[in-house]
Design an enzyme around this catalytic site. Structure first.
Site, PDB file in Angstrom:
ATOM      1  N   ARG A 175       4.970   0.518  -6.216  1.00  0.00           N
ATOM      2  CA  ARG A 175       4.996  -0.344  -5.030  1.00  0.00           C
ATOM      3  C   ARG A 175       4.068  -1.543  -5.184  1.00  0.00           C
ATOM      4  NH1 ARG A 175       6.590   2.589  -0.239  1.00  0.00           N
ATOM      5  NH2 ARG A 175       5.109   1.426   1.003  1.00  0.00           N
ATOM      6  N   GLU A 217       9.290 -13.711 -12.037  1.00  0.00           N
ATOM      7  CA  GLU A 217       8.456 -12.645 -11.490  1.00  0.00           C
ATOM      8  C   GLU A 217       7.908 -11.710 -12.551  1.00  0.00           C
ATOM      9  OE1 GLU A 217      10.264  -9.927  -8.634  1.00  0.00           O
ATOM     10  OE2 GLU A 217      12.169 -10.011  -9.673  1.00  0.00           O
ATOM     11  N   GLU A 256      18.931 -15.919  -8.673  1.00  0.00           N
ATOM     12  CA  GLU A 256      18.455 -14.579  -9.025  1.00  0.00           C
ATOM     13  C   GLU A 256      17.948 -14.527 -10.472  1.00  0.00           C
ATOM     14  OE1 GLU A 256      17.519 -12.160  -7.485  1.00  0.00           O
ATOM     15  OE2 GLU A 256      17.622 -10.414  -8.780  1.00  0.00           O
ATOM     16  N   TRP A 273      -2.964  -2.645  -1.688  1.00  0.00           N
ATOM     17  CA  TRP A 273      -2.523  -3.984  -2.082  1.00  0.00           C
ATOM     18  C   TRP A 273      -3.244  -4.917  -1.121  1.00  0.00           C
ATOM     19  CZ3 TRP A 273       0.223  -8.239  -0.244  1.00  0.00           C
ATOM     20  CH2 TRP A 273       0.809  -9.061  -1.216  1.00  0.00           C
ATOM     21  N   LYS A 320      14.166 -13.450 -11.504  1.00  0.00           N
ATOM     22  CA  LYS A 320      13.894 -12.350 -12.434  1.00  0.00           C
ATOM     23  C   LYS A 320      12.921 -12.820 -13.515  1.00  0.00           C
ATOM     24  CE  LYS A 320      14.792  -9.384 -10.953  1.00  0.00           C
ATOM     25  NZ  LYS A 320      15.286  -9.470  -9.616  1.00  0.00           N
ATOM     26  N   HIS A 372      19.761 -36.063  -8.343  1.00  0.00           N
ATOM     27  CA  HIS A 372      19.021 -36.455  -7.141  1.00  0.00           C
ATOM     28  C   HIS A 372      17.532 -36.168  -7.280  1.00  0.00           C
ATOM     29  CE1 HIS A 372      22.776 -37.372  -5.185  1.00  0.00           C
ATOM     30  NE2 HIS A 372      23.244 -36.238  -5.669  1.00  0.00           N
ATOM     31  N   LYS A 379       6.578  -3.647  -4.541  1.00  0.00           N
ATOM     32  CA  LYS A 379       7.992  -3.284  -4.473  1.00  0.00           C
ATOM     33  C   LYS A 379       8.536  -3.428  -3.058  1.00  0.00           C
ATOM     34  CE  LYS A 379      11.881  -1.630  -5.990  1.00  0.00           C
ATOM     35  NZ  LYS A 379      12.722  -2.615  -6.711  1.00  0.00           N
ATOM     36  N   CYS A 435       0.826  -1.203   0.000  1.00  0.00           N
ATOM     37  CA  CYS A 435       0.000   0.000   0.000  1.00  0.00           C
ATOM     38  C   CYS A 435       0.867   1.263   0.000  1.00  0.00           C
ATOM     39  CB  CYS A 435      -0.869   0.035   1.241  1.00  0.00           C
ATOM     40  SG  CYS A 435      -1.891  -1.416   1.427  1.00  0.00           S
ATOM     41  N   ASN A 460      -1.615   1.683   5.895  1.00  0.00           N
ATOM     42  CA  ASN A 460      -0.684   0.693   5.369  1.00  0.00           C
ATOM     43  C   ASN A 460      -0.263  -0.170   6.549  1.00  0.00           C
ATOM     44  OD1 ASN A 460       1.292  -0.770   4.115  1.00  0.00           O
ATOM     45  ND2 ASN A 460       2.729   0.933   3.876  1.00  0.00           N
ATOM     46  N   GLY A 461      -0.346  -1.502   6.397  1.00  0.00           N
ATOM     47  CA  GLY A 461      -0.003  -2.399   7.497  1.00  0.00           C
ATOM     48  C   GLY A 461      -1.149  -3.356   7.769  1.00  0.00           C
TER      49      GLY A 461
END
Ligand code: M6R
Length: 612
Positions: A27, A491, A484, A76, A488, A507, A607, A2, A102-103
């Site tokens: 964000r 996502e 990484e 969000w 990338k 394995h 974000k 948010c 926010n939270g």
């Protein structure tokens, strides 16, 4: 997550709020809303599911709302699906207060039941609405808005950054914070709050960071701040040196692409002030040489890509320092009863400095007696403020959800920290030290070379963009790099992708390789190049399509087996991932571009992850 922006000034608030919200879009959000107050028209509110352009249309770009004071929010969703009703601001039953948040309010159900029993009707499924309803309930009883705010804050549990409008005070709004980022901005005849500085950079660079428990009263005349006991306090002001243009696309189609290209400069800026006459100089550390020599164990704690930097760090710091280094996901660390004590250094890595799990891991580490050093990009962020030592990456604002330049600067800085500590602990030979410093100095120009030749990467992306499963394989630092590269790709392109340590193929994973499976084989860690080649041969024998990444000096060898070979310049072996990541970022970017994905704002992602 948010985003919050609030404005009190002498001009119309709504257009400024909408502009601020647009700058917080990166964000991640699924709905948005604004509320403004004026003496003549009282409280006006508009909110809607979807992108900000819907809100712009609803408000005629803000022109349909009048008032010089207002709050805005990008949501969000956590509690309740993304829809118009669950969007913020939330209004109390009688419309006396409007709240953005926010939270997460952890005890919201208990408060909701309490208020329902008092006859209060709720409209939304959110935890936030209890803040508005509870505040109005206390305010109606006492008639004193500040004491009602403090009473409400005493009752709620969890994390919050709050912006609050009250119809009886059309010249101001109230802000409060606990465990969620919120800053105050000082403009000319106007004042702001914002979740992060990019929202208000256009109007002011002078800010203060709210601390937990503080409450602010924000008006055009200025900002008054009170501590948790209601005593007025003076806040330290900081000048933000980020450039407005750095947070704008500047002609590029996507922030992510722009930020990939900015990496050589970001790495230069992060390194240069700390490299003097062939030595790493970390003047920004308060830790003494004696303390550095005393650590018996290191932990690196982080989330997502920052964690992947930590995986590189584990290999390199153990090599340089000859001390055990554990790299732990912050979300695991905080509940794992970790073996941390005063002999440990805990390194927290975070671009935003606001990731909740990393923040809580930091607090736990401090409680257990460890010293905490953070590597952070955002100056004044919560993690930076609560750490014993901070090393800032000078990457500038990173807007794309998928991190690129922050990852690269974190990695360089972690390696520099390793070298610095190793010299003090006497665990690195002078010639090895000099070789790594030389390697660091060469990196920005080498990155530029990689960025000059993107044609093959673009071609391979257009060839493989419609695969629906990809494996990244590698050993040692190449494994860390694969983690990484794989993140990338998945996502931003939504392709299922996994990274494996090549030695693990036999394995289990090799059963997934069938004709046409795309394998990105990483062979940049030259001490294990031959082993990397063996793994390429294995997956090729099972019909995999291979895109290999190696160093220029190993191209010819790799070409004997792999059809598609990408190369990066040869670097010091500890630093090779700093180059290897660039083609992987570009590959992910071009694949996502071909697939028509929303590259800068991938679905469901935020974000800065300020909730658990
Ligand atoms: O701000 P932080 O570095 O603490 O964020 C950690 C992760 O959320 C972040 O790295 C995330 O994984 C990125 N989207 C990856 O591109």
């Amino acid at each position: 997550m948010c985003g919050i922006v609030g404005f009190a000034g002498t001009t119309e608030a709504a257009p400024i709020l909408l502009d601020g919200l647009e700058r917080l879009e990166y964000r991640g959000y699924d709905s948005a809303g604004v509320a403004v107050l004026s003496e003549e028209r009282g409280l006006q509110m508009k909110k809607s599911k979807g992108r900000l352009k819907v809100l712009r249309e609803l408000t005629d770009d803000g022109r349909s709302m009048t008032g010089h004071v207002g709050i805005g929010h990008t949501r969000w969703a956590t509690h309740g699906e993304p829809n118009d009703v669950n969007s913020h601001p939330h209004l109390s039953q009688n419309g006396l207060v409007a709240v953005v948040h926010n939270g997460i309010i952890e005890n919201y159900l208990e408060i909701k039941e309490y208020l329902i029993a008092k006859g209060i009707c709720f409209r939304s499924e959110t935890d936030t609405e209890v803040v508005a309803q509870l505040l109005e309930y206390y305010y109606s009883n006492s008639g004193d808005i500040m004491s009602a705010v403090y009473k409400m804050l005493d009752r709620i549990e969890g994390a919050y950054a709050l912006g609050i409008l009250c119809v009886d005070y059309p010249d101001r709004f109230i802000a409060a914070r606990k465990d969620a980022p919120l800053l105050l901005g000082y403009g000319k005849d106007c004042s702001f709050i914002a979740s992060d500085v990019t929202a208000i950079l256009k109007h002011t660079r002078e800010v203060s960071y709210m601390a937990d428990g503080e409450v602010a009263v924000v008006s055009s005349a200025g900002i008054r701040v009170f501590d948790a006991m209601g005593r007025e306090i003076e806040k330290e002001r900081h000048t933000v040196d980020w450039d407005v243009s750095a947070a704008e696309k500047g002609g590029y189609a996507h922030f992510m692409y722009k930020e990939i290209l900015e990496q050589p400069e970001a790495v230069r800026k992060t390194m240069h002030p700390r490299l003097k006459d062939g030595r790493v100089v970390l003047d920004d550390l308060k830790m003494t040489a004696e303390q550095i020599r005393g650590f018996r164990r290191l932990f690196i704690v982080a989330c997502g890509s920052s964690y992947h930097v930590g995986v590189v760090g584990k290999y390199n710091l153990e090599h340089l320092l000859r001390v055990p280094v554990e790299v732990v996901l912050a979300s695991e660390f905080r509940y794992a009863d970790p073996l941390v004590d005063e002999n440990c250094l805990v390194i927290v890595i975070s671009q935003s400095g606001e990731t909740l799990d990393s923040m809580m891991a930091l607090r736990l580490a401090k409680k257990l007696g460890a010293r905490v050093l953070s590597i952070v990009n955002v100056v004044g962020s919560s993690i930076a403020r609560e750490s014993d030592d901070v090393l800032y990456t000078w990457a500038g604002p990173e807007i794309a959800v998928a991190t690129t330049k922050a990852y690269s600067t974190q990695m360089v800085l972690l390696n520099m920290l390793g070298l610095y500590m190793a010299e003090l602990r006497g665990t690195v030979a002078p010639e090895d030290y000099a070789a790594v410093v030389g390697g660091l100095e060469a990196l920005p120009a080498q990155m530029e070379r990689v960025l000059e030749n993107t044609g093959t990467i673009q071609y391979l992306a257009s060839r493989y963009f419609n695969h629906n499963s990809v494996f990244f394989i590698g050993r040692n630092l190449d494994y860390a790099l694969g983690l990484e590269g794989s993140l990338k790709l998945k996502e931003i392109s939504y392709i299922h992708s996994e990274a494996y340590a090549s030695g693990e193929l036999k394995h289990g994973t090799i059963s997934l390789i069938e004709p046409g499976t795309l394998v990105i084989a990483l062979g940049t860690y030259t001490p294990l190049f031959d082993k990397a080649m063996s793994n390429v041969i294995e997956v090729k024998a099972r019909g995999a399509d291979i895109v290999a990444l190696t160093t220029e000096s190993r191209r010819a060898d790799m070409e004997k087996t792999a059809g598609n070979v990408l190369t990066v310049p040869d670097a010091h072996r500890l630093l090779q991932p700093s180059l290897g990541i660039v083609p992987l970022q570009l590959f992910a970017y071009f694949v996502a571009l071909q697939r028509g994905c929303d590259i800068d704002k991938p679905r469901n992602l935020a974000k800065s992850v300020t909730v658990e």
